[in-house]
Write an enzyme that holds these catalytic residues in place. Sequence first.
Site, PDB file in Angstrom:
ATOM      1  N   SER A   1     107.137 105.763  51.802  1.00 47.08           N
ATOM      2  CA  SER A   1     105.827 105.531  52.404  1.00 47.08           C
ATOM      3  C   SER A   1     105.816 104.762  53.714  1.00 47.08           C
ATOM      4  CB  SER A   1     104.916 104.823  51.398  1.00 47.08           C
ATOM      5  OG  SER A   1     104.572 105.697  50.350  1.00 47.08           O
TER       6      SER A   1
ATOM      7  N   LYS B   1      98.902  96.770  55.162  1.00 47.30           N
ATOM      8  CA  LYS B   1      98.527  97.895  54.299  1.00 47.30           C
ATOM      9  C   LYS B   1      97.748  97.419  53.074  1.00 47.30           C
ATOM     10  CE  LYS B   1     100.713 101.744  51.790  1.00 47.30           C
ATOM     11  NZ  LYS B   1     102.020 102.349  51.419  1.00 47.30           N
TER      12      LYS B   1
ATOM     13  N   SER C   1     102.458 106.893  52.179  1.00 47.52           N
ATOM     14  CA  SER C   1     101.094 106.452  51.964  1.00 47.52           C
ATOM     15  C   SER C   1     100.622 105.406  52.982  1.00 47.52           C
ATOM     16  CB  SER C   1     100.971 105.859  50.550  1.00 47.52           C
ATOM     17  OG  SER C   1     101.844 104.751  50.377  1.00 47.52           O
TER      18      SER C   1
END
Length: 466
Positions: free
Chosen positions: A179, A80, A155
């Site tokens: 997330s 990520k 996210s």
Amino acid sequence: MSEFAFMTALELRDRIRRRDVSPVELIESSLGRLDGLEPTLNCFVQTSPELALAAARRAEKAVMSGEALGLLHGLPISVKDLIAVDGLKLTFGSRAMADNVAALDAPAVERLRRHGACILGKSTTSEFGCKAVGDSPLTGVTPNAWNRAKTPGGSSCGAATSVAAGITPFSLGTDGGGSVRIPSSFSGLFGIKPQFARVPVFPASATPTLAHVGPLARTVRDAALLLSAIAGHDRRDPFGVAQPVPDFLGACERPAEGLRLAWSPTLGYARPTAEVVEIVEDAVRAFEELGCTVDLVEQVTDDPLPLWMAEFFAGVGTRLKDVLTNRPELLDPAVAEVLAGALDRDIGDYYETVFRRYEFREKMRAFFEDYDLLLTPTLPVPAFDVKRNLPAELPDRNIVSWVSYTYPFNLTGQPAASVPAGWTRDGLPVGMQMVAKILHEEDIFRAAAAFEAARPWADRRPDLAA
């Protein structure tokens, strides 16, 4: 479709070790699938084919020369874009950081490399991890692999969509308020936020007392494998858990029988849809069949949202103070709006919420004296339309507060995971959250693996041609 696309990480690892699969062949296949799907799925901020192929060649050489092999030897993975990978972009999904390049590896990335993983690239994120949906001003929309008109959640949006689409068997995400669990729920994946600081965080997060690093995967055991590789103390993280890493894979082989479970449809304040409750309630019944005791607990706590918002948005707002003051047009308007008031509180107000957080943590610790796991829906709704910041069913909530079930357990630091519980009538995944006692990830893996065996999900795949 690549023959490797939906194989488990464990199966691929074993085939590599038997020399049935070449790491180079596997990574070339994954990169080919990435290239074919990226124009419509938009999972990556930056791809790194040269980095991945160089790692694959090293992995292949080690296999052929009989060297000791790492836990993730030759396996493709994404990281990520809130996690540093030396030499790759670290944009945090923001135009304000569009040209930023990391100068070092985060500890988890060091361990990926050490265990032989091959990093395909940096996956997309909402801006600074501040929204629970899958878009940012820098990268645009990342859609849900199950329905491209829907959000995958955030996210860790690119991480979830790339795994659901079979580009990699697992990915590395972060979780400061849900997330990892949010996109796992919307994308039909198993994702776990391990015990706070079980996986060290460095450089320091903007939300250092809330942020976790954890895996998203299509199967429970693949997540256990990845977590086994990245967990462990590192002196650069002052909160680091200084104890031996538990045997997460071993826990997956233990029966769930005898576990004491609490089932709470709302925690006492959430407003889930009837369909979500129906799906998760049916999944909870499986644990009774597996020999667990299950108690219905309607009221677990009052909503700790003010405590979480004070900590999360104050941290991000402080990091972005210059941008908020001088270049606010670079930020997602929804993010800028929430952050604008985050720095207005005085120090006394802030510390009042800090002490209330400690009280909340103690309340949850006491609750778990009677239970091994707490089960809830992961989210109150199924995936909703892209380009929306929150579901239509909850218009009075903000860009994160609608995720009613996840942020409480960032405040406590407890391990928490999302497990696929079932699918809606429209074919969208719905997740069930499992929360364990402090330092007891093994109970999650034990229960989740037993549930996966009883209600398997990994053979169900999105129609990417639709």
